[in-house]
Enzyme design. Structure first.
Site, PDB file in Angstrom:
ATOM      1  N   GLU C  79      24.694   6.863  19.249  1.00  0.00           N
ATOM      2  CA  GLU C  79      24.082   6.604  17.944  1.00  0.00           C
ATOM      3  C   GLU C  79      23.800   5.120  17.744  1.00  0.00           C
ATOM      4  OE1 GLU C  79      22.872   8.833  16.131  1.00  0.00           O
ATOM      5  OE2 GLU C  79      23.842  10.620  16.973  1.00  0.00           O
ATOM      6  N   CYS C 141      30.179  12.703  10.559  1.00  0.00           N
ATOM      7  CA  CYS C 141      29.969  11.822  11.713  1.00  0.00           C
ATOM      8  C   CYS C 141      29.399  10.484  11.251  1.00  0.00           C
ATOM      9  CB  CYS C 141      29.038  12.488  12.726  1.00  0.00           C
ATOM     10  SG  CYS C 141      29.813  13.925  13.526  1.00  0.00           S
ATOM     11  N   HIS C 165      27.740  11.247  19.852  1.00  0.00           N
ATOM     12  CA  HIS C 165      27.659  12.685  19.599  1.00  0.00           C
ATOM     13  C   HIS C 165      27.706  13.444  20.921  1.00  0.00           C
ATOM     14  CE1 HIS C 165      26.218  12.706  15.249  1.00  0.00           C
ATOM     15  NE2 HIS C 165      27.081  13.697  15.312  1.00  0.00           N
TER      16      HIS C 165
END
Lengths: 205, 205, 205, 205
Positions: C79, C141, C165
């Protein structure tokens, strides 16, 4: 009050981009008594910023809708946030950006100032599929959204501004010889959606 | 000459199925001088076959279009083949089939007798996304397609018959509160597609 | 130097979450001479922040990896950015957030301080599919990523921190009775990926 | 008893095809006391049939597994049926087929004679994602499946034969510079899957 609607010219091997067509088609129209300035923007990291800012300065808009094409999307995506990154390409000038900031030392992100949840509700109530999206990508769409929001922020203007990703038009997809045609909506529904988005934004000024 | 169009009632937790709505809406209409019988069928492995066959026998059609809903599809899917298998469920009677033949000792498959490639071309020329599909699944859609083609085969009738999978309607998707709305086309475009399919089939009798 | 790895407990009807299993499994391991603290976090907007911050304060880590499950993903998603929004649910406490800020008046976003592009390259060079992702969503998240980056920012700490992830494990997907199994990678490959990510982060301190 | 395993050479711009690699790798191995003949086939409508039939005739197999690559698939797809159609291309000879029969006047379809449901269960019990598939497409994979089943049918042989679609290998996907890597499984898991499929087929002779 004025309304600025931008879209893009075709890119990436396509010969048609509904976002630019809609911006040009709506140019000069009057909506709820407000004049629309519709502008087709180049898909160019280097050239688009100046064109965008001069159009904003000249039209002094209360609402700015930046439109773009999202090839794999089945609905009207109302973008929540623009991030300070360019990553993608080549654009129509052949430029490929890798993890560059749009505005060096600028904030990491700006949130749309459009009433995004009310827009999604208004579209869905009219029978048009829509949802909030949490990423406008890192190519020209995100760039134009970030540049617009940064420009109104540093000028201290109170403008409803944000980005809308449109799917392919059905006619555009019908022209593709592929086994699994991507999702689409008819052009007339996309135009109707843009009008609903403008009206909902005007109601929430 | 008569035209038989079938669709399905809702199933699988949905409260709307465009295929059945279109069949009912077109019932009684005259297309190119030919009368349409439109019938909404139950989503039932046990009950649908008899209803289907009595409607075929009673209407003596030259063209049979069986319509159904394909939830994840973005275009008009013109099915190529039906296979002699029931596998899926529960249907609306609560019946769950596992690898059963539709017609014990029947042929493994029947090909559509519709002009499937010309249909796809006619739809795409009108701006409607379409493609040939090589699987109608193993639930009621495939079942109705196989039963129809088997029935006209064993009776030796020369009928243009086949199955068309439709996407969700845009209004139907707009009613779903989901983060990633599935693909859709407007109801009016689905109706237009069905008319083009009938006309193309009549031209190729 | 210490390394903090967090993952999540199961949520959303699943009975297994590889991110939490990996965090617990790696707890106490030594990697390149550095001790790993592995913590399984609750899927709770209200409870997770305090647990997270106390673990960061207690372990004084040089690298923080927050891990989470991305159900539809086929690769290791590194991310890029966390945004100041909670939108989603219900979480495991039954709480559903709608467009709330994580930190009122906090910055719109924080970028990962991990060497995200080098991590993707290192994973791909080892034969593990990976790509940068531009949205960690708006559920737990993204929340944990934002809270972590905000906490190290306001404390002025120089820590490599970010969110990864993970896809489903292959064994987890094999346990699902579905027609179209979602993408997966084996658990052993996910563990290997986490180790490569830690090592690449340590090399770029 | 002998076992014939076929796979394909690369095609469609790829430089690697796991199906052919597995067939070659397993060539000469002994599984449960039975010798494996592993053959890499050309992606050629015109050339593959003769090579296939001579390998079947020469090896006199009790089990035939035809393997192929399914680029968008996340699991081991056990094909149920092959249809009498060639539609697709260009193949590696540059030939493009449009709606041609594989065997003029041949049956519309053949069902796999493998114990497809038991194979899926055996794979899933071992932690490998798998499902029955109802379409092997209309390109070389379907062609080889149809030709194999037709050949054993017209010869009246009692052979367990069928087609298995494999996903990309993880290493193969890691080598692709794409934003959204397609699904994959590691090569070792694909080999393990093929062995489980052979063993399950032998148990059900």
């Amino acid at each position: 009050m004025n309304i600025l609607i931008t879209g893009f010219e075709p890119y990436g091997g396509e010969d048609y981009n509904p976002s630019g067509e809609i911006a040009e088609k709506m140019n000069g129209e009057i909506l709820n008594g407000h004049k629309i300035l519709g502008v087709k923007l180049p898909v160019s990291f280097k050239r688009v910023g100046e064109i965008l800012e001069s159009n904003i300065s000249d039209s002094n808009p209360s609402v700015i809708l930046n439109l773009g094409l999202a090839p794999r999307t089945a609905h009207i995506r109302v973008e929540r946030v623009a991030i300070n990154i360019m990553d993608g390409g080549p654009d129509n000038d052949g430029y490929r950006a890798i993890d560059e900031p749009i505005v060096p030392n600028g904030p990491a992100a700006y949130f749309s100032t459009l009433p995004i949840r009310r827009i999604v509700e208004a579209l869905r109530n009219t029978g048009i599929p829509s949802a909030i999206s949490n990423s406008a990508g890192t190519f020209l769409c995100n760039y134009v959204m970030y540049r617009t929001l940064h420009f109104i922020h540093i000028n201290g203007w109170n403008v409803k501004a944000g980005f809308i990703h449109l799917p392919y038009t059905s006619r555009q997809v019908a022209g593709k010889t592929v086994r699994f045609p991507p999702p689409s909506l008819p052009f007339t529904m996309l135009v109707e959606a843009v009008k609903i988005i403008v009206k909902t934004s005007l109601e929430n000024l």
